[in-house]
Design a protein around this motif. Structure first.
Motif, PDB file in Angstrom:
ATOM      1  N   SER A 142       0.829  -1.209   0.000  1.00 12.22           N
ATOM      2  CA  SER A 142       0.000   0.000   0.000  1.00 12.22           C
ATOM      3  C   SER A 142       0.859   1.253   0.000  1.00 12.22           C
ATOM      4  O   SER A 142       0.557   2.220  -0.706  1.00 12.22           O
ATOM      5  CB  SER A 142      -0.940   0.004   1.208  1.00 12.22           C
ATOM      6  OG  SER A 142      -1.873  -1.044   1.108  1.00 12.22           O
ATOM      7  N   LEU A 143       1.935   1.252   0.782  1.00 13.48           N
ATOM      8  CA  LEU A 143       2.805   2.437   0.838  1.00 13.48           C
ATOM      9  C   LEU A 143       3.461   2.725  -0.508  1.00 13.48           C
ATOM     10  O   LEU A 143       3.535   3.890  -0.917  1.00 13.48           O
ATOM     11  CB  LEU A 143       3.876   2.275   1.912  1.00 13.48           C
ATOM     12  CG  LEU A 143       3.417   2.481   3.349  1.00 13.48           C
ATOM     13  CD1 LEU A 143       4.560   2.206   4.312  1.00 13.48           C
ATOM     14  CD2 LEU A 143       2.865   3.877   3.555  1.00 13.48           C
ATOM     15  N   VAL A 144       3.939   1.695  -1.203  1.00 19.60           N
ATOM     16  CA  VAL A 144       4.588   1.960  -2.490  1.00 19.60           C
ATOM     17  C   VAL A 144       3.572   2.355  -3.558  1.00 19.60           C
ATOM     18  O   VAL A 144       3.959   2.861  -4.610  1.00 19.60           O
ATOM     19  CB  VAL A 144       5.475   0.794  -2.988  1.00 19.60           C
ATOM     20  CG1 VAL A 144       6.576   0.485  -1.991  1.00 19.60           C
ATOM     21  CG2 VAL A 144       4.679  -0.428  -3.327  1.00 19.60           C
ATOM     22  N   HIS A 145       2.292   2.154  -3.277  1.00 19.30           N
ATOM     23  CA  HIS A 145       1.225   2.621  -4.176  1.00 19.30           C
ATOM     24  C   HIS A 145       0.554   3.887  -3.623  1.00 19.30           C
ATOM     25  O   HIS A 145      -0.535   4.257  -4.048  1.00 19.30           O
ATOM     26  CB  HIS A 145       0.200   1.510  -4.406  1.00 19.30           C
ATOM     27  CG  HIS A 145       0.724   0.426  -5.291  1.00 19.30           C
ATOM     28  ND1 HIS A 145       1.393  -0.669  -4.797  1.00 19.30           N
ATOM     29  CD2 HIS A 145       0.718   0.300  -6.633  1.00 19.30           C
ATOM     30  CE1 HIS A 145       1.754  -1.437  -5.804  1.00 19.30           C
ATOM     31  NE2 HIS A 145       1.379  -0.876  -6.923  1.00 19.30           N
ATOM     32  N   PHE A 146       1.213   4.525  -2.654  1.00 17.24           N
ATOM     33  CA  PHE A 146       0.780   5.804  -2.066  1.00 17.24           C
ATOM     34  C   PHE A 146      -0.604   5.721  -1.439  1.00 17.24           C
ATOM     35  O   PHE A 146      -1.377   6.678  -1.477  1.00 17.24           O
ATOM     36  CB  PHE A 146       0.845   6.934  -3.107  1.00 17.24           C
ATOM     37  CG  PHE A 146       2.199   7.062  -3.733  1.00 17.24           C
ATOM     38  CD1 PHE A 146       3.264   7.583  -3.023  1.00 17.24           C
ATOM     39  CD2 PHE A 146       2.424   6.608  -5.023  1.00 17.24           C
ATOM     40  CE1 PHE A 146       4.521   7.680  -3.583  1.00 17.24           C
ATOM     41  CE2 PHE A 146       3.675   6.695  -5.605  1.00 17.24           C
ATOM     42  CZ  PHE A 146       4.732   7.239  -4.881  1.00 17.24           C
TER      43      PHE A 146
END
Length: 141
Positions: free
Chosen positions: A66-70
């Protein structure tokens, strides 16, 4: 020039460089492979598979995905402790490499204490397995 002088900068910066390389590799994988897809090659939690209990790391792969997909909300839903801890882990790596701000010394003394992390992780694991609100919000998903 002695050997210890020559290797000192390498020893200081190696953990930060290794963490950066690991983060770059994880970002590349998580940008292209979804842990939500059926048959995903990304591993699931063995503790959860064996016991049905959430460990402190449960949901970390989905959190980082989720973080790398903002998607901060999605990341917080999977593992809020990881999201909150990432800046502190970066600070610890920088501190170990010699990048030090005097104002952060009291915080770094706490973060460098293994007992702090032991209590935090064990407490988090216990709380996220409690079956009532507000603790159910700590469980992945």
């Amino acid at each position: 020039m002695s050997i210890s002088t020559a290797t000192s900068p390498l020893r200081r910066w190696l953990p930060l460089g290794a963490a950066a390389a690991l983060a770059a590799g994880a970002t590349l994988v998580l940008r292209n492979v979804s842990p939500y897809a059926s048959g995903s090659p990304l591993p699931s939690c063995p503790l959860y598979a064996l016991t049905g209990l959430y460990c402190p790391g449960c949901g970390s792969t989905r959190c980082l995905h989720s973080l790398v997909h903002f998607d901060l909300a999605g990341a917080m839903a999977m593992n809020p402790l990881l999201v909150i801890s990432l800046p502190f882990l970066l600070l610890m790596l920088l501190y170990g490499a010699g990048v030090r701000l005097r104002a952060l010394d009291p915080l770094m003394r706490v973060l460098a204490n293994p007992m702090f992390w032991l209590v935090l992780l064990v407490g988090y694991a216990l709380l996220r397995n409690l079956p009532w609100a507000p603790f159910t919000a700590l469980a992945p998903g």
